[in-house]
Design an enzyme around this catalytic site. Sequence first.
Site, PDB file in Angstrom:
ATOM      1  N   HIS A  89       3.438   9.274   2.737  1.00  0.00           N
ATOM      2  CA  HIS A  89       3.555  10.462   1.886  1.00  0.00           C
ATOM      3  C   HIS A  89       2.959  10.235   0.499  1.00  0.00           C
ATOM      4  CE1 HIS A  89       7.219  12.411   4.201  1.00  0.00           C
ATOM      5  NE2 HIS A  89       6.125  12.357   4.918  1.00  0.00           N
ATOM      6  N   HIS A 100       8.865  16.698   3.777  1.00  0.00           N
ATOM      7  CA  HIS A 100       7.654  16.109   4.336  1.00  0.00           C
ATOM      8  C   HIS A 100       6.530  16.992   3.796  1.00  0.00           C
ATOM      9  CE1 HIS A 100       9.792  13.479   7.381  1.00  0.00           C
ATOM     10  NE2 HIS A 100      10.743  14.095   6.710  1.00  0.00           N
TER      11      HIS A 100
END
Length: 593
Positions: A526, A569
Site C-alpha cells: 500500500h 485498502h
Amino acid sequence: MPPLKTRFGALALATVFLPLQSLATPIDSYDYIIVGAGTSGLLLANRLTEDANLNVAVIDPGADERNNTNVVNPLAWLGLSGTPVDWNYSSVPQEYIGGRVLPYDAGKGIGGTSLINGMTYIRGDQAQFDSWEDLNPGSGWNWDTMLQYYKKAERFFPPSSWQEAVGALYEEEYHGSSGEIDVGFSPVLLNGSFYGDAKTAWANLGQSLDKDVNSGHTAGFDVWPQTLNPIDNTRCDSATAFYWPVQDRPNLTLINGTVSRILWKNYTGSTPEASGVEYVMPNGQNKTVKAAKEVILSAGALRTPLILELSGIGNPSILEELGIETVVDLPGVGENMIDQPNMALSYSTNTTFPGYAPYATFVNATSLFGDGFKRVSDVTKLLLPHWARQISKETNRALNASAVEQLLRVQHDLIFEKDVTIAEILSTASGTGAFSAYWGTLPFSRGSVHLNSTDDINTPKINPRFMAIDFDMIVQIAIGRLAATFWDTSPISTSFEAVPQGIPSPDASWNQWKNFTDSTMISNAHPIGTAAMLPRKLGGVVDPQLRVYDTKNVRVVDASVIPLQISGHLTATLYAIAERAAAEFIAPARDAV
Ligand SMILES: Cc1cc2nc3c(=O)[nH]c(=O)nc-3n(C[C@H](O)[C@H](O)[C@H](O)COP(=O)(O)OP(=O)(O)OC[C@H]3O[C@@H](n4cnc5c(N)ncnc54)[C@H](O)[C@@H]3O)c2cc1C
Ligand SMILES: *[C@@H]1O[C@H](CO)[C@@H](O)[C@H](O)[C@H]1NC(C)=O
Ligand SMILES: *[C@@H]1O[C@H](CO)[C@@H](O)[C@H](O)[C@H]1NC(C)=O
Ligand SMILES: *[C@@H]1O[C@H](CO)[C@@H](O)[C@H](O)[C@H]1NC(C)=O
Ligand SMILES: *[C@@H]1O[C@H](CO)[C@@H](O)[C@H](O)[C@H]1NC(C)=O
Ligand SMILES: *[C@@H]1O[C@H](CO)[C@@H](O)[C@H](O)[C@H]1NC(C)=O
Ligand SMILES: *[C@@H]1O[C@H](CO)[C@@H](O)[C@H](O)[C@H]1NC(C)=O
Ligand SMILES: *[C@@H]1O[C@H](CO)[C@@H](O)[C@H](O)[C@H]1NC(C)=O
Ligand SMILES: *[C@@H]1O[C@H](CO)[C@@H](O)[C@H](O)[C@H]1NC(C)=O
Ligand SMILES: *[C@@H]1O[C@H](CO)[C@@H](O)[C@H](O)[C@H]1NC(C)=O
Ligand SMILES: *[C@@H]1O[C@H](CO)[C@@H](O)[C@H](O)[C@H]1NC(C)=O
Ligand SMILES: *[C@@H]1O[C@H](CO)[C@@H](O)[C@H](O)[C@H]1NC(C)=O
Ligand SMILES: *[C@@H]1O[C@H](CO)[C@@H](O)[C@H](O)[C@H]1NC(C)=O
C-alpha cells in the site's frame, strides 16, 4: 455538457483524426496523454472520452490479461506474484529490520495493480479523508466529497440472504448501483459456524460487529466486499470496468510503451509547459508523442516519481547527482512514502472450512492500548518533534522538520483525538488452515522512492524505511499479540492449537515478538504519498487539483498523491480520486477550448 460552439469546433477536428485512428496507428498528437493503464489511469481515460471532443492516449507496456485465469479467478490471485503480470520490484535493504530486502509487487498489464490485488474493497475512516481538507484548506477533499465519488464508480451487488446470514452486511446509503466497478460479496463465502464463532470471539475481545465497513467507520468486526462480480465469480479490475467496454471509442488510443520522461516547451522565464512525452517502444526504440493539453501521470506510487525526476522535477541535489537538469525544484518528489508492515500468523486445525472467509477487525488506539491509552498518547505527542527531526534528516533535509512535524501532528490527532482505527487484523479460515494477517494502518515512519539511474527507468529505488520510528514497532507488536489472542479466545479457541510452531504466544516476551517481526514482516503493498497532495511548504508535489506545482499542464492521478495513510485498502479510494479529477479538475478545462 460543453457549449454548442465548442462541440462543433471539435467535431470538425475529430473528422480529421478519425481515419488515422481507425488504422490503429498512433498519431503523434493527443489532447491528453495518460501515463499508465492502471487502476487510476483507465478510469480517467474512460471519463475523458465519454462525451468529450477530446483525443486521449494511454501509454503502458503491459499486456492484455483477459485470458489469464489467475487474474480472472478471484481465488487465484496469490499465484500472480513473480509472474509476468508483476513488475516484481525489491526494496533496498531495510536497516531497521535487520537489513532484509523485501519484495514489492505491482501490476504490469492493462489494468495495472488492480489485476493482481486481493480485491478487498474497504475505504477508510471518515476523519482520515477530512484531514486531507485540513491539510489543503478549501480543497473540498473530505469524506462527503469522496462518498459521492465512491458511489459514482461503484456497482454494488447486495448480498443474498444466505450470504447475509454469514456476515455479508451493508447499509444501502453508502453504496452506488450504476457505476462500472463491481463490488460484491464472494459467492463462495464460508458457510457454517466459523463466522458466528469469530464474531463472538471478537465481541469477547471488545470488538463488536460493524454493519458496513464502507460507511466511514471501520472500527469493529466485519465481512468485507470485494471488487468482483458475484454472479460469475470473476475479478472486476480497472480494465474490465473502464477500458475493454470502451476500447473502440475512436478518440481513445492505447499505446504500447514505457514512458521515460515528459518533454517541455521552451519554458525559459515562464512556467514549464509539457509538450508531450518520450516513451520506449517494445522494440527498444524511443518515440515521442505530443500532448495538446495535458500530461497525466498514473504510473503508480512506485513509478510516477521516477518519471518526474527524469523530467527534471524533484530535489535538485538528487537530480544533480543523476546528471539531470532541474526544471522544477520540488524536493517532495519521491519522499513522504508511507507503506504498512504486513505480518501473518498461521494455524492448523482438524476442522475443514469450505469457502472463503474475508473477515477483518479494525482496532482503534483506545482498544489497542487499553489502560495505557492516555500515557501512550501523551508520550508520543512529546516525541513528535524528535521524530520529525529524524525523518527530516533521513531525507537529507528534503523535507524540513517543522513541515514533517505538522503532518505527524495531524496523524497523532487522528489516532488519539479523532478515534480512527490504527490496526487491521484479518482472521480467516480455509481448507484445514487458518491465519491472521495484520498491520498497523498508520505508521509514523516515512520512506522514499527515487530513480536510481537515468538509464534504468524500470527499477525504482524503494526505501519504505519500515520501523524507522520505533513507535511503529510498539504498535505492530501490540496488534500481533491481539491477533494471536483471538485464536485463544472462546469459542474459536476450541478448534485451534493455542500456540503453533514458530509463532510467539500472546504473552511471549517483547524480544520474541520483535525478533518475529524483524524476520517475517513484508510490505502490505500500500505505498502512497510519493507525489503528495499537500501545500508546497509541507513537501507537497501536487496542488488540490492534482497539478504538479510550477507546471502548466502536468497532473498526477494515482496512489502517489494520497498524503496520509488510511484504514482501508487503496483501490476504492483511488477510483474516487480519479472520478473527482475527471469530473471537477480535468473536464472543466475541456469546455474552455
Ligand atoms: C499484491 C497486492 C495486493 C493488493 N491488495 C489490495 C486489495 O485487496 N485491495 C485494494 O484496494 N488494494 C490492494 N492493493 C493495492 C492497490 O491494488 C494499489 O494501491 C492500486 O492498484 C494502485 O493503483 P495506481 O493507479 O496507483 O497504480 P497501478 O494500478 O499500479 O497502475 C500503474 C500503471 O502504470 C504502468 N506504468 C508504470 N510505469 C510506467 C511508465 N514509465 N510508462 C508507462 N506506464 C507505466 C504500470 O504498468 C501500471 O499499469 C494491493 C496491491 C498489491 C501489489
Ligand atoms: C469520442 O468518443 C465518444 C464516445 O464514442 C464520442 O461521443 C465522441 O464524439 C468522440 N469524440 C471524438 C473527438 O472522436
Ligand atoms: C505490448 O508489448 C509487449 C512486448 O511486445 C507485449 O508482450 C504486450 O502484449 C503488448 N501489449 C499489448 C496490450 O498488446
Ligand atoms: C483470449 O482467448 C480468446 C479465446 O480463446 C482468443 O480469441 C483471444 O485472442 C485471446 N486473447 C489474448 C489476448 O490472448
Ligand atoms: C522476482 O524478484 C525476486 C527477488 O525479489 C527474484 O528472486 C525472482 O527471480 C524474480 N522473479 C522473476 C520472475 O523475475
Ligand atoms: C451456503 O448455504 C446456503 C444454504 O444455507 C446455500 O444456498 C449456499 O449455496 C451455500 N454456499 C456455499 C458457498 O456453499
Ligand atoms: C474504539 O473501538 C471500540 C471497539 O470497536 C469502540 O467500542 C469504541 O467506541 C471506539 N472508540 C473509543 C473512543 O473508544
Ligand atoms: C527560449 O525562450 C527564451 C526567452 O523567450 C529565448 O531567449 C530562447 O532563445 C529560447 N530558446 C529556444 C531554444 O528556443
Ligand atoms: C532513448 O532516450 C534516452 C533519453 O531519454 C536515452 O538515454 C536512450 O539512449 C535512448 N534510447 C535509444 C534506443 O535511442
Ligand atoms: C487434531 O487431531 C490430532 C489427532 O487426533 C490431535 O493430536 C491434535 O491435537 C488435533 N489438533 C487440533 C488443533 O485440535
Ligand atoms: C519549513 O516548513 C515550514 C512549514 O511548516 C515553512 O513555513 C518554512 O518556511 C520551511 N522552512 C524552510 C527553510 O523551508
Ligand atoms: C542502483 O544502481 C547501482 C549502481 O548502478 C546498482 O548497483 C544497484 O543495484 C541499483 N539499485 C537498484 C535498486 O536497481
Ligand atoms: C531470532 O530467533 C531465531 C530463532 O527463531 C534465532 O535464531 C535468532 O538468533 C533470533 N535473533 C535475535 C536477534 O534474537
